[in-house]
Design a protein around this motif. Structure first.
Motif, PDB file in Angstrom:
ATOM      1  N   VAL A 138       0.744  -1.230  -0.131  1.00 45.24           N
ATOM      2  CA  VAL A 138       0.193   0.177  -0.007  1.00 45.24           C
ATOM      3  C   VAL A 138       0.793   1.178   0.008  1.00 45.24           C
ATOM      4  O   VAL A 138       1.842   1.300   0.748  1.00 45.24           O
ATOM      5  CB  VAL A 138      -0.961  -0.073   1.364  1.00 45.24           C
ATOM      6  CG1 VAL A 138      -1.794   1.349   1.501  1.00 45.24           C
ATOM      7  CG2 VAL A 138      -1.850  -1.334   1.292  1.00 45.24           C
ATOM      8  N   HIS A 139       0.514   2.057  -0.843  1.00 43.55           N
ATOM      9  CA  HIS A 139       1.259   3.311  -0.798  1.00 43.55           C
ATOM     10  C   HIS A 139       1.302   4.004   0.550  1.00 43.55           C
ATOM     11  O   HIS A 139       0.168   4.049   1.143  1.00 43.55           O
ATOM     12  CB  HIS A 139       0.758   4.380  -1.768  1.00 43.55           C
ATOM     13  CG  HIS A 139       1.016   3.939  -3.224  1.00 43.55           C
ATOM     14  ND1 HIS A 139       2.138   4.156  -3.969  1.00 43.55           N
ATOM     15  CD2 HIS A 139       0.277   3.147  -4.336  1.00 43.55           C
ATOM     16  CE1 HIS A 139       2.243   3.900  -5.146  1.00 43.55           C
ATOM     17  NE2 HIS A 139       0.737   3.427  -5.482  1.00 43.55           N
ATOM     18  N   LEU A 140       2.114   4.840   0.795  1.00 41.17           N
ATOM     19  CA  LEU A 140       2.084   5.479   2.187  1.00 41.17           C
ATOM     20  C   LEU A 140       1.278   6.842   1.961  1.00 41.17           C
ATOM     21  O   LEU A 140       1.225   7.424   0.862  1.00 41.17           O
ATOM     22  CB  LEU A 140       3.505   6.071   2.528  1.00 41.17           C
ATOM     23  CG  LEU A 140       4.379   4.746   2.760  1.00 41.17           C
ATOM     24  CD1 LEU A 140       5.793   5.484   3.139  1.00 41.17           C
ATOM     25  CD2 LEU A 140       3.886   3.840   3.803  1.00 41.17           C
ATOM     26  N   GLU A 141       0.852   7.452   2.984  1.00 43.12           N
ATOM     27  CA  GLU A 141      -0.120   8.722   2.997  1.00 43.12           C
ATOM     28  C   GLU A 141       0.904   9.819   2.361  1.00 43.12           C
ATOM     29  O   GLU A 141       2.057   9.792   2.666  1.00 43.12           O
ATOM     30  CB  GLU A 141      -0.392   9.188   4.306  1.00 43.12           C
ATOM     31  CG  GLU A 141      -1.898   8.217   4.732  1.00 43.12           C
ATOM     32  CD  GLU A 141      -2.909   8.470   3.889  1.00 43.12           C
ATOM     33  OE1 GLU A 141      -3.125   9.830   3.483  1.00 43.12           O
ATOM     34  OE2 GLU A 141      -3.815   7.676   3.714  1.00 43.12           O
ATOM     35  N   GLY A 142       0.153  10.566   1.491  1.00 42.86           N
ATOM     36  CA  GLY A 142       1.254  11.615   1.083  1.00 42.86           C
ATOM     37  C   GLY A 142       1.866  11.487  -0.229  1.00 42.86           C
ATOM     38  O   GLY A 142       2.472  12.361  -0.949  1.00 42.86           O
ATOM     39  N   LEU A 194      -3.688  11.968  -3.210  1.00 43.18           N
ATOM     40  CA  LEU A 194      -2.995  13.291  -2.445  1.00 43.18           C
ATOM     41  C   LEU A 194      -4.012  14.546  -2.803  1.00 43.18           C
ATOM     42  O   LEU A 194      -4.443  15.002  -3.782  1.00 43.18           O
ATOM     43  CB  LEU A 194      -1.723  13.670  -3.083  1.00 43.18           C
ATOM     44  CG  LEU A 194      -0.895  14.744  -2.135  1.00 43.18           C
ATOM     45  CD1 LEU A 194      -0.606  14.328  -0.747  1.00 43.18           C
ATOM     46  CD2 LEU A 194       0.444  15.049  -2.815  1.00 43.18           C
ATOM     47  N   GLY A 195      -4.412  14.771  -1.596  1.00 43.22           N
ATOM     48  CA  GLY A 195      -5.423  15.970  -1.583  1.00 43.22           C
ATOM     49  C   GLY A 195      -6.803  15.616  -1.995  1.00 43.22           C
ATOM     50  O   GLY A 195      -7.803  16.528  -1.843  1.00 43.22           O
ATOM     51  N   HIS A 196      -7.399  14.474  -2.117  1.00 43.76           N
ATOM     52  CA  HIS A 196      -8.696  13.861  -2.104  1.00 43.76           C
ATOM     53  C   HIS A 196      -9.643  13.906  -0.833  1.00 43.76           C
ATOM     54  O   HIS A 196      -8.880  14.223   0.332  1.00 43.76           O
ATOM     55  CB  HIS A 196      -8.845  12.618  -2.865  1.00 43.76           C
ATOM     56  CG  HIS A 196      -8.865  11.487  -2.044  1.00 43.76           C
ATOM     57  ND1 HIS A 196      -7.899  11.092  -1.226  1.00 43.76           N
ATOM     58  CD2 HIS A 196      -9.815  10.614  -2.219  1.00 43.76           C
ATOM     59  CE1 HIS A 196      -8.132   9.964  -0.434  1.00 43.76           C
ATOM     60  NE2 HIS A 196      -9.268   9.448  -0.951  1.00 43.76           N
ATOM     61  N   ALA A 197     -10.847  14.130  -0.847  1.00 46.85           N
ATOM     62  CA  ALA A 197     -11.499  14.302   0.217  1.00 46.85           C
ATOM     63  C   ALA A 197     -11.302  13.143   1.335  1.00 46.85           C
ATOM     64  O   ALA A 197     -11.254  12.018   1.109  1.00 46.85           O
ATOM     65  CB  ALA A 197     -13.061  14.366  -0.249  1.00 46.85           C
ATOM     66  N   CYS A 209      -6.786   7.611  -5.942  1.00 48.83           N
ATOM     67  CA  CYS A 209      -8.195   7.414  -5.290  1.00 48.83           C
ATOM     68  C   CYS A 209      -8.827   6.418  -5.972  1.00 48.83           C
ATOM     69  O   CYS A 209      -8.934   6.522  -7.179  1.00 48.83           O
ATOM     70  CB  CYS A 209      -8.915   8.729  -5.178  1.00 48.83           C
ATOM     71  SG  CYS A 209     -10.768   8.593  -4.469  1.00 48.83           S
ATOM     72  N   LEU A 210      -9.159   5.073  -5.354  1.00 48.70           N
ATOM     73  CA  LEU A 210      -9.767   4.102  -6.058  1.00 48.70           C
ATOM     74  C   LEU A 210     -11.096   4.509  -6.438  1.00 48.70           C
ATOM     75  O   LEU A 210     -11.915   3.649  -7.123  1.00 48.70           O
ATOM     76  CB  LEU A 210      -9.432   2.810  -5.442  1.00 48.70           C
ATOM     77  CG  LEU A 210      -8.107   2.445  -5.420  1.00 48.70           C
ATOM     78  CD1 LEU A 210      -7.785   1.148  -4.757  1.00 48.70           C
ATOM     79  CD2 LEU A 210      -7.288   2.299  -6.966  1.00 48.70           C
ATOM     80  N   ALA A 211     -11.761   5.460  -5.896  1.00 48.49           N
ATOM     81  CA  ALA A 211     -13.212   5.917  -6.243  1.00 48.49           C
ATOM     82  C   ALA A 211     -13.195   6.845  -7.592  1.00 48.49           C
ATOM     83  O   ALA A 211     -14.243   6.783  -8.184  1.00 48.49           O
ATOM     84  CB  ALA A 211     -13.968   6.619  -5.176  1.00 48.49           C
TER      85      ALA A 211
END
Length: 113
Positions: free
Chosen positions: A27-31, A45-48, A37-39
């Protein structure tokens, strides 16, 4: 499951993400700038923060490369047309991949769109 190069133009797998350095299947790290975003298929980065999408994993390939190769959307050997992908294809949030619209016709490299 790890993505595999599908053609002579396919890039070799990169053992780690160029931004957060996780290995294939992790899994990619935060940031991370590379994580999606898989949605929505857009940059995570920066998605809701309210988005409940699952976390993206590093496959060894840049996001969208596999679909560009599959659709024949290449600017040259090993150079996927990611701009065309983001403006022409549709993100499938269930399959977590880009799809072509039914009315899109295949083009040969170098054809005018």
């Amino acid at each position: 499951m790890t993505a595999r190069p599908t053609s002579a133009n396919a890039a070799a797998l990169e053992p780690s993400c160029p931004d957060c350095y996780v290995g294939i299947g992790q899994v990619h790290l935060e940031g991370c700038d590379v994580a999606r975003c898989l949605a929505t298929g857009q940059q995570r980065l920066g998605h809701a923060r309210s988005c409940q999408c699952p976390r993206d994993v590093w496959t060894g390939r840049w996001p969208g490369e596999v679909e560009c190769e599959e659709f024949g959307w290449m600017l040259g050997p090993g150079l996927p047309d990611l701009n065309r992908l983001l403006t022409t294809a549709t993100w499938d949030p269930t399959a977590h991949r880009w799809t072509r619209s039914a009315d899109d016709t295949a083009t040969v490299e170098g054809d005018v769109r």
